[in-house]
Design an enzyme around this catalytic site. Structure first.
Site, PDB file in Angstrom:
ATOM      1  N   SER A 194      73.325  11.418  31.275  1.00  0.00           N
ATOM      2  CA  SER A 194      73.582  12.602  32.123  1.00  0.00           C
ATOM      3  C   SER A 194      72.317  13.216  32.715  1.00  0.00           C
ATOM      4  O   SER A 194      72.401  14.053  33.607  1.00  0.00           O
ATOM      5  CB  SER A 194      74.399  13.657  31.376  1.00  0.00           C
ATOM      6  OG  SER A 194      73.599  14.432  30.513  1.00  0.00           O
TER       7      SER A 194
ATOM      8  N   THR B 221      74.934  15.191  26.686  1.00  0.00           N
ATOM      9  CA  THR B 221      74.672  16.605  26.366  1.00  0.00           C
ATOM     10  C   THR B 221      73.676  17.254  27.327  1.00  0.00           C
ATOM     11  O   THR B 221      73.673  18.470  27.490  1.00  0.00           O
ATOM     12  CB  THR B 221      74.094  16.747  24.933  1.00  0.00           C
ATOM     13  OG1 THR B 221      72.880  15.999  24.844  1.00  0.00           O
ATOM     14  CG2 THR B 221      75.080  16.284  23.881  1.00  0.00           C
ATOM     15  N   ASP B 222      72.813  16.421  27.965  1.00  0.00           N
ATOM     16  CA  ASP B 222      71.659  17.002  28.664  1.00  0.00           C
ATOM     17  C   ASP B 222      72.013  17.866  29.868  1.00  0.00           C
ATOM     18  O   ASP B 222      71.338  18.868  30.124  1.00  0.00           O
ATOM     19  CB  ASP B 222      70.667  15.896  29.065  1.00  0.00           C
ATOM     20  CG  ASP B 222      69.887  15.386  27.858  1.00  0.00           C
ATOM     21  OD1 ASP B 222      69.927  16.050  26.803  1.00  0.00           O
ATOM     22  OD2 ASP B 222      69.239  14.331  27.954  1.00  0.00           O
TER      23      ASP B 222
ATOM     24  N   THR C   6      75.336   9.973  25.308  1.00  0.00           N
ATOM     25  CA  THR C   6      75.032   9.439  23.972  1.00  0.00           C
ATOM     26  C   THR C   6      76.301   9.103  23.213  1.00  0.00           C
ATOM     27  O   THR C   6      76.311   8.189  22.385  1.00  0.00           O
ATOM     28  CB  THR C   6      74.196  10.480  23.191  1.00  0.00           C
ATOM     29  OG1 THR C   6      72.955  10.639  23.870  1.00  0.00           O
ATOM     30  CG2 THR C   6      73.935  10.060  21.765  1.00  0.00           C
TER      31      THR C   6
HETATM   32  C1  SIN Z   1      72.813  12.219  28.042  1.00  0.00           C
HETATM   33  O1  SIN Z   1      72.751  13.438  28.310  1.00  0.00           O
HETATM   34  O2  SIN Z   1      73.520  11.426  28.678  1.00  0.00           O
HETATM   35  C2  SIN Z   1      71.985  11.659  26.937  1.00  0.00           C
HETATM   36  C3  SIN Z   1      71.724  12.625  25.847  1.00  0.00           C
HETATM   37  C4  SIN Z   1      72.968  13.007  25.104  1.00  0.00           C
HETATM   38  O3  SIN Z   1      74.106  12.746  25.460  1.00  0.00           O
HETATM   39  O4  SIN Z   1      72.770  13.657  24.031  1.00  0.00           O
END
Ligand code: SIN
Length: 319
Positions: free
Chosen positions: A61, A94-95, A13
């Protein structure tokens, strides 16, 4: 010789874009290149270290693959070995950030800082959180004495062993649970409240070689996660064993408890040569081992990190 901070982009993100600045959920992750992200942060290039950027991947991710992990581990390992590199920053979604954090920490046990950072809002948001997170991550990577794999988000420094995404939307989406964070970044300065994280030292270098050399992601052992819950039965485990699974992590209830049918299936799998590890599905605490436990505990690792750890152990082989 100027010290360098290497910033490796993998997507997420933090590199996401949306059609509207007010849209924080309907965006596409992994659109903006790492050089552009770095250029967009005022003051980032003005620190005492030179910045070097490299795009290792450009993915959401949730789609993390063994091939991307192998490439990332190889690049991190390459840059860690350069004497003029002070530290590494990795931008990441983050995932699955906590899984990558444990992989790099356990695999490379770096004596320099490897700092994963991220964002909960896309780069096009009215008030994106990515630029501040990136600035803070670089401050951590530049800090003398910093070491190990860390995650920096919303001004908090987490260690790879404890960091876990705990919120779907909040900017401060990560927690280190009852271990607590390593420290905080305040106005570019670090306030440390714990030691830098230690990595397990038992890792055989054969595992590192295998992971880094298999750039297509082939050859990783198949390790799956199953969960205990009301009415959990044997069928899922039996199907996985029949499908050739090599390792199983069970996200047990509470302090490692298992429905008797699931437990019987796991013991049967173990007797057939499948490695089985018991973690807890509780967000905090760990499975407290008891003498004579039939299924080994995850030594405090969450189910997703225990899975990464078990894959590494299987790759390293016995001894
Ligand atoms: C991801 O994990 O690539 C998308 C969600 C995020 O980064 O918060």
């Amino acid at each position: 010789m100027n010290r360098k901070i290497v910033i490796l982009g993998t997507g997420g993100t933090i590199a996401g874009t949306a059609a509207s600045a007010s849209d924080h959920t309907g965006y596409t992750a992994a659109q903006v290149g790492i050089s552009q992200l770095v250029e967009a942060v005022p003051g980032l290039a003005e620190g005492s270290c030179d910045l070097v950027t490299e795009q290792v991947a450009q993915i959401d991710s949730k789609d993390m693959s063994f091939a991307v992990w192998a490439r990332l581990a190889a690049r991190v390992s390459h840059f860690l070995a350069q004497p003029d590199v002070q530290g590494i920053v990795v931008t990441h979604g983050t995932d699955t950030l906590e899984e990558t954090a444990w992989l790099l920490h356990a695999l490379l046990h770096p004596g320099k800082p490897v700092v994963l950072t991220c964002a909960m809002r896309p780069a096009t948001a009215l008030a994106p959180d990515g630029p501040q997170n990136l600035l803070d991550a670089v401050a951590v990577a530049a800090h003398p004495g910093a070491r190990g794999v860390l995650a920096v988000c919303a001004g908090v420094i987490h260690g790879a062993p404890d960091v876990q995404k705990v919120h779907t939307y909040r900017l401060d989406a990560f927690s280190s649970g009852d271990a607590g964070p390593v420290g905080y970044v305040e106005e570019g300065r670090l306030r440390l409240v714990r030691n830098w994280p230690e990595a397990p030292v038992h890792r055989a270098s054969a595992a590192i070689k295998k992971v880094v050399e298999q750039q297509d992601g082939s050859g990783w052992p198949r390790v799956e996660i199953v969960m205990n819950y009301a009415g959990a039965g044997a069928g899922g485990v039996q199907a996985l064993v029949a499908g050739g699974v090599q390792g199983l992590v069970v996200a047990a209830t509470g302090n490692g408890t298992l429905h008797h049918e699931l437990e019987a299936a796991l013991l049967e799998a173990q007797a057939a040569g499948v490695r089985v590890i018991r973690a807890t599905r509780c967000l905090e605490g760990r499975v407290l081992p008891r003498h004579g436990d039939a299924i080994a505990d995850s030594q405090g690792l969450s189910p997703v990190k225990a899975r990464v750890e078990l894959m590494l152990q299987l790759m390293a082989g016995p001894g």
